[in-house]
Design an enzyme around this catalytic site. Sequence first.
Site, PDB file in Angstrom:
ATOM      1  N   ASP A  81      -2.941   2.934 -56.697  1.00 36.84           N
ATOM      2  CA  ASP A  81      -1.648   3.140 -57.362  1.00 36.84           C
ATOM      3  C   ASP A  81      -1.913   3.548 -58.813  1.00 36.84           C
ATOM      4  O   ASP A  81      -2.703   2.915 -59.528  1.00 36.84           O
ATOM      5  CB  ASP A  81      -0.821   1.856 -57.319  1.00 36.84           C
ATOM      6  N   HIS A 103       7.864  16.059 -65.388  1.00 39.76           N
ATOM      7  CA  HIS A 103       7.331  15.994 -64.022  1.00 39.76           C
ATOM      8  C   HIS A 103       6.199  16.991 -63.777  1.00 39.76           C
ATOM      9  O   HIS A 103       5.308  16.733 -62.945  1.00 39.76           O
ATOM     10  CB  HIS A 103       8.454  16.230 -63.006  1.00 39.76           C
ATOM     11  N   ASP A 143       2.854  15.910 -62.142  1.00 41.59           N
ATOM     12  CA  ASP A 143       2.224  16.517 -60.958  1.00 41.59           C
ATOM     13  C   ASP A 143       0.781  16.901 -61.250  1.00 41.59           C
ATOM     14  O   ASP A 143      -0.109  16.736 -60.400  1.00 41.59           O
ATOM     15  CB  ASP A 143       3.000  17.764 -60.520  1.00 41.59           C
ATOM     16  N   GLU A 148       3.169   8.014 -56.435  1.00 41.61           N
ATOM     17  CA  GLU A 148       1.909   7.917 -57.168  1.00 41.61           C
ATOM     18  C   GLU A 148       0.882   7.065 -56.430  1.00 41.61           C
ATOM     19  O   GLU A 148      -0.073   6.570 -57.033  1.00 41.61           O
ATOM     20  CB  GLU A 148       2.150   7.333 -58.570  1.00 41.61           C
TER      21      GLU A 148
END
Length: 567
Positions: free
Chosen positions: A435, A448, A452, A478
């Site tokens: 994570d 974002h 990414d 994620e």
Amino acid sequence: MRPSTLEALQAIVDFMPSGISLFDRDFNMVLCNRQFRELLEFPDSLFEAGLPSLGELALFNARRGEYGAGDPEQLAVSVVGRARLREPHAFERKRPNGRTLEIRGNPLPDGGFVSIYTDITERKRAEEEARRSASYLDAVVNALPQGVSVVDEALQVVLWNRAFVNLLDLPDGFLTPGTRFADVIRFNAERGEYGDVDPDEKVRQMVELASRFERHRLERKRGDGGVLEIEGRVVHEGGQSVGFVTTYTDITDRVRNAETIRRVRDLMSDAVNFSPTFIWETGSDGRYTFVQGMKKILGVADEQVLGTERGKQFCTAQCDRECLDPAAPCEKLASIRAHAVIERCTLAARRADGATVWLSSSAQPVFGEGGRFAGYRGVDVDVTELTLAQRELEQMALHDPMTGLANRRKFRSRFDLEVARQQARQGSLALLLVDVDHFKRVNDQFGHLVGDGCLRLIANVLSSALRVTDLVGRFGGEEFTVMLSDVGLDDALQVAEKLRCAVEQSSFSLPEGGLVPLTISIGVAVRSADDARDFDQLLEEADRAVYAAKHAGRNCVRAGGEISKAA
């Protein structure tokens, strides 16, 4: 007749090869020779009292059945009665002993007559044998499917069979013994058998050729579309040509079949030459014995690969699934070893220029006498574009579109296969749940697109730090998953720590400058061969371990709820 004359005549007839008898006008025997008495098997007792009369001889013959059934007296009278007619006669008589006599009688000027008896038994036997042989020959010749004709040195047709008449479609009664060869040619020419020709000139040409008595062979296409194969052989006798025998074979079906085969081959060649296909054949040793169309696909001339081993031409045999165990035999190769039918086996081959070409190969085993395996006969189709398109679709279906990692579907499928393998090997595997720490903060602060980019960076770091037998996946968000083969808990924790450090040492570079630091928290779950837990249960354990790592301050590794600080 004076005694001296009679004695001289007796001396003459005694040296004659035939039997001879002489009777006077009263049918009393005047003389006969030994051959006469032997041929007719007259006993000496019949001549003891002197020469017998015609009546006495006839009665003796009648009584011993020489003239067949009937009253001997009447039969003898009939013989004498015929003699009284004093007419020349010639006939054959088959005697009870099987011999055949030819009897010729002629009247004499003084009223008597002379008869000559010749044994023609052997001649009759030879004639019968000749008739029988001729009958056999006639039966054989007329049973032949080929037409047969025999022409003598005078170019007259002396023999033919029914097939000859039928094949040349000659009218009934056209051929008779002595029919001229020229008449047959003229008949054919006048009805157009040789095309648009002058009949007289055609007859002249053919007679001139035939007069040479040379062996010949030709094919003639008839007006009805049929084709005859005509072959003439010269008959020799005493070193001289005395005629020729000609056979006529209807090869219409053979010619048509050959034409059909030629057309099929042309069509096949066109189909091979104008399609992404090549056809091939190998012997039992797997080496090419025939190839057509390979050059346009692999850039190698057909004749160059003849005699080479087919298997060495390909990179590998591609199965429909990934082969997890390189030592496991390929199913396709096993089928080939079993001489089974190969259907649409996908192969990767190298072109002459080094490029990879994907081929769909189908082949049928060929067996010879006694069921002996003789090789394969097959066809390879260039499916490079289709294969690449399918791989792209598979990539889309089985991989995360942003990172290129395995998605949940592929990860789950590989997990099931790995569980089965580990159970067979009594091994273990580990599942890591990764994570990204504070990922929401990265999205909120940098957007974002940067988020990414950070995920792609972490995906590359994880993939680069693992073995080729391990698998990295992303299910979304994620979180990443990692599957480690053949590891226990200690090894899994070491790998997890290695991954954590690798990510920590990597930072995402912003377009406008600056770095985005990244860290991850990892939860570890290990499954042994006798462990009954499924994927979801193992993932749940790894998820609890991640939660423990988050609770412990992030950027660390935990296993089964136990906290283990990173070094």
